[in-house]
Design a protein around this motif. Structure first.
Motif, short mmCIF file in Angstrom:
data_model
loop_
_atom_site.label_atom_id
_atom_site.label_comp_id
_atom_site.label_asym_id
_atom_site.label_seq_id
_atom_site.Cartn_x
_atom_site.Cartn_y
_atom_site.Cartn_z
N TYR A 158 0.93 -1.30 0.21
CA TYR A 158 0.03 -0.04 0.07
C TYR A 158 0.84 1.33 -0.08
CZ TYR A 158 -3.87 -3.06 1.17
OH TYR A 158 -4.85 -3.95 1.22
N GLU A 159 0.23 2.31 -0.55
CA GLU A 159 1.28 3.63 -0.71
C GLU A 159 0.08 4.75 -0.28
OE1 GLU A 159 4.15 6.25 -3.29
OE2 GLU A 159 3.33 4.50 -4.08
N LEU A 160 0.49 5.64 0.59
CA LEU A 160 -0.28 6.90 0.66
C LEU A 160 -0.53 7.80 -0.47
CD1 LEU A 160 0.49 7.50 4.43
CD2 LEU A 160 -1.20 6.23 3.68
N ASN A 161 -1.61 8.64 -0.45
CA ASN A 161 -1.68 9.33 -1.56
C ASN A 161 -0.70 10.63 -1.09
OD1 ASN A 161 -3.53 8.05 -2.87
ND2 ASN A 161 -5.38 8.96 -1.94
N LYS A 162 -0.08 11.24 -2.34
CA LYS A 162 0.78 12.05 -2.29
C LYS A 162 0.32 13.29 -3.03
CE LYS A 162 4.86 11.61 -3.97
NZ LYS A 162 6.12 11.09 -4.12
N THR A 163 0.59 14.51 -2.74
CA THR A 163 0.32 15.77 -3.74
C THR A 163 1.67 16.58 -3.54
OG1 THR A 163 -2.01 15.79 -2.92
CG2 THR A 163 -1.01 17.82 -4.08
N VAL A 164 2.09 16.78 -4.81
CA VAL A 164 3.22 17.47 -4.93
C VAL A 164 2.96 18.79 -5.69
CG1 VAL A 164 5.54 17.47 -5.95
CG2 VAL A 164 4.69 15.27 -5.46
N GLU A 165 3.37 19.97 -4.99
CA GLU A 165 3.02 21.45 -5.54
C GLU A 165 4.58 21.99 -5.70
OE1 GLU A 165 -1.15 21.99 -3.38
OE2 GLU A 165 0.64 23.05 -2.73
N HIS A 166 4.48 22.73 -6.84
CA HIS A 166 5.89 23.57 -7.13
C HIS A 166 5.25 25.00 -7.47
CE1 HIS A 166 9.84 24.46 -8.30
NE2 HIS A 166 9.13 25.11 -9.70
N MET A 167 5.28 25.84 -6.52
CA MET A 167 4.91 27.47 -6.51
C MET A 167 6.10 28.32 -6.88
SD MET A 167 1.94 27.10 -3.83
CE MET A 167 3.17 26.71 -2.54
N VAL A 168 5.96 29.16 -7.58
CA VAL A 168 7.00 30.45 -7.76
C VAL A 168 6.01 31.60 -7.60
CG1 VAL A 168 8.25 31.33 -9.52
CG2 VAL A 168 8.13 28.93 -9.56
N ASP A 169 6.47 32.36 -6.70
CA ASP A 169 6.03 33.73 -6.47
C ASP A 169 5.88 34.68 -7.54
OD1 ASP A 169 5.00 32.66 -4.34
OD2 ASP A 169 6.44 33.42 -2.83
N ALA A 170 5.01 35.60 -7.74
CA ALA A 170 5.40 36.34 -8.96
C ALA A 170 6.23 37.45 -8.52
CB ALA A 170 3.88 36.99 -9.22
N LEU A 171 6.99 38.26 -9.38
CA LEU A 171 7.79 39.29 -8.98
C LEU A 171 6.80 40.77 -9.13
CD1 LEU A 171 10.75 38.61 -11.12
CD2 LEU A 171 10.52 38.34 -8.58
#
Length: 521
Positions: free
Chosen positions: A324-337
């Motif tokens: 079994y494997e747990l659900n994983k959410t990957v987020e890559h965020m870049v703040d605006a200049l």
């Protein structure tokens, strides 16, 4: 004036003594002389035209023709409008003046160099022509900018080397003659650098030098140092945001209070930090089956204890392995200049002015008395400014509105000076127009008077009598016919008349006087 009258009198007498045929001959000679003078003056004023420029396109020919018209220089078009000719005396000065204006623009040759068939051309000349054509095309492209009056492009393309470490990069230099004193902005200079770099193989913007005609370096190397260019862009962006917010609030206050009744200044703090975030989130409540493995075993055992009886026992087993494997959410965020971190707004509002009362018997303009605005009105104005600039309390934005009397002494003095200057110029203009009209009327009356005197003088001149034929002899008058009585003219009594009268009355005395005079002599 007397000499002129005498001339007309003599001329009228001279013409009056001429026969009709002689008058017609005189008129013909005068008309022929005038026509000859006109033709001679026209021939002397006819200029010899010389070619100014040839092989021009329609746009450049139109610009040059417009410039010549503005400078009051005559010109002729030839070769279907591609050639412009001017008088020989103006050709060199016109070329120098047009060169200072950057005309003609497309003086450099482009890819049209290859339209000519040059048989037997070597590779060196072919490469040289290619470089010249490339420089000419880049020059034409750069000169399409409104701020650029003239341009020259020089490209250095090194020879290909066998080894990469021996290969030298391509370089270029651009010389610009700018129109006016504004110059080019940094984005425009960077655009020219990238334009040239994109047109030449192996050329980068770092290896391009851009200078103006005064030798000032325009390409300051901001492309080579991205931090410097970023700082300049950040400052420009900050100023643009502050100006935009100030204009929004100022225009609203001007509509409410009137012009020059308020001043708005905005200071914005922008966030230029570039932040990248990568986050992984696991959900233990909703596991997912990643993999599953199943193993099944089967075995047979024989009991030979009894020879007469056979017994078979079969054992079956099954093994299952599930991952079994747990659900994983990957987020890559870049703040605006350039996001706004905080803004500060300062507002100055002028009060109201009411005219004061004049004392009894006092004349003139009443002095304006300053009246401060009420707190409720200032609160409403503050709300208006907050909504205009996008006030956010969570960002710790600040706003300060102050009601204070504006110092308008200098402004009023400037306005009075401008009004007096305008009135003075208006009066001078009116005086010039009236003076011109009066001078015209005086000149018209003077000419009218002179013409009237001249006409009256000519009308008083009577032509001399023409010679008449000798009269026929009259028949002799008989003696008995009485001769007509001749009346003496009425004239004044003179000394001779008196002596004659004395001689008739006293002849003896006259004889004695004559005798005495003869004796004395």
């Amino acid at each position: 004036m007397d000499a002129l009258k005498e001339f007309f009198k003599n001329f009228s007498s001279f013409v009056g003594r001429m026969t009709p045929s002689q008058v017609m001959m005189l008129l013909g000679v005068v008309a022929g002389t005038l026509v000859g003078i006109v033709f001679l003056v026209g021939w002397l004023n006819t200029a010899t035209y010389t070619r100014l420029y040839s092989q021009l396109d329609e746009q450049e020919a139109g610009e040059i023709a417009s410039w010549l018209s503005d400078k009051k220089i005559e010109y002729r078009l030839a070769d279907g409008g591609r050639t412009i000719e001017v008088p020989s005396s103006e050709v060199y000065s016109a070329r120098i003046a047009l060169a200072t204006e950057g005309l003609p623009r497309n003086g450099s040759m482009g890819y049209s160099l290859f339209d000519q068939n040059n048989l037997g051309m070597t590779d060196f000349l072919q490469n040289l022509n290619f470089r010249r054509a490339l420089e000419g095309e880049l020059t034409r492209t750069i000169m399409q900018l409104d701020e650029v009056n003239a341009a020259r492009v020089h490209i250095v393309m090194p020879k290909d080397r066998l080894f990469k470490e021996d290969q030298k990069p391509a370089t270029a230099s651009v010389v610009l003659k700018l129109r006016g004193g504004d110059g080019l902005s940094k984005p425009q200079v960077s655009g020219i650098s990238h334009l040239v770099a994109s047109s030449v193989e192996g050329l980068t913007p770092d290896n391009i030098t851009i200078v103006d005609y005064s030798g000032n370096l325009l390409s300051s190397g901001t492309d080579a140092d991205p931090l410097v260019g970023m700082s300049s862009s950040q400052l420009e962006l900050t100023q643009s945001v502050e100006k935009h917010l100030s204009n929004k609030a100022q225009t609203m206050l001007d509509q409410v209070l009137g012009a020059d009744k308020s001043v708005v200044r905005v200071t914005a703090s922008l966030n230029f930090k570039q932040l990248e975030r990568t986050s992984e989130t696991f959900d233990p409540n909703t596991p997912s089956i990643r993999s599953e493995e199943r193993v099944k075993n089967s075995s047979t055992n024989s009991d030979k204890a009894a020879e007469d009886q056979e017994s078979n026992n079969e054992n079956d087993s099954e093994t299952t392995v599930t991952n079994y494997e747990l659900n994983k959410t990957v987020e890559h965020m870049v703040d605006a200049l350039g996001t706004i971190d905080r803004i500060s707004v300062a507002v100055l509002v002028d009060g109201t002015y009411t005219p004061g009362e004049l004392a009894e018997g006092e004349e003139g303009v009443a002095e304006m008395i300053y009246q401060p605005r009420s707190p409720d009105e200032l609160g409403r104005l503050e709300s208006i400014v907050k909504n205009a600039v996008g006030y956010d309390q969570e960002r710790n934005d600040q706003i300060e509105i102050v009601n204070i009397a504006f110092d308008r002494q200098n402004l009023d003095s400037d306005r009075q000076a401008l009004d007096s200057m305008y009135q003075q110029e208006m009066y001078i203009d009116i005086a010039k127009k009236v003076g011109t009209i009066l001078l015209g009327l005086i000149a018209l009356l003077w000419v009218r008077k002179r013409l009237k005197n001249l006409w009256s003088g000519l009308s008083r001149i009577a032509p001399p009598p023409r010679p008449q034929a000798a009269p026929e002899p009259e028949p002799l008058v008989e003696e008995e016919e009485a001769l007509p009585e001749i009346k003496p003219e009425q004239r004044k009594v003179r000394l001779v008349d008196r002596m004659q009268e004395t001689a008739k009355q006293e002849p003896e005395e006259i004889a004695r006087v004559i005798k005495t005079m003869m004796v004395d002599s």
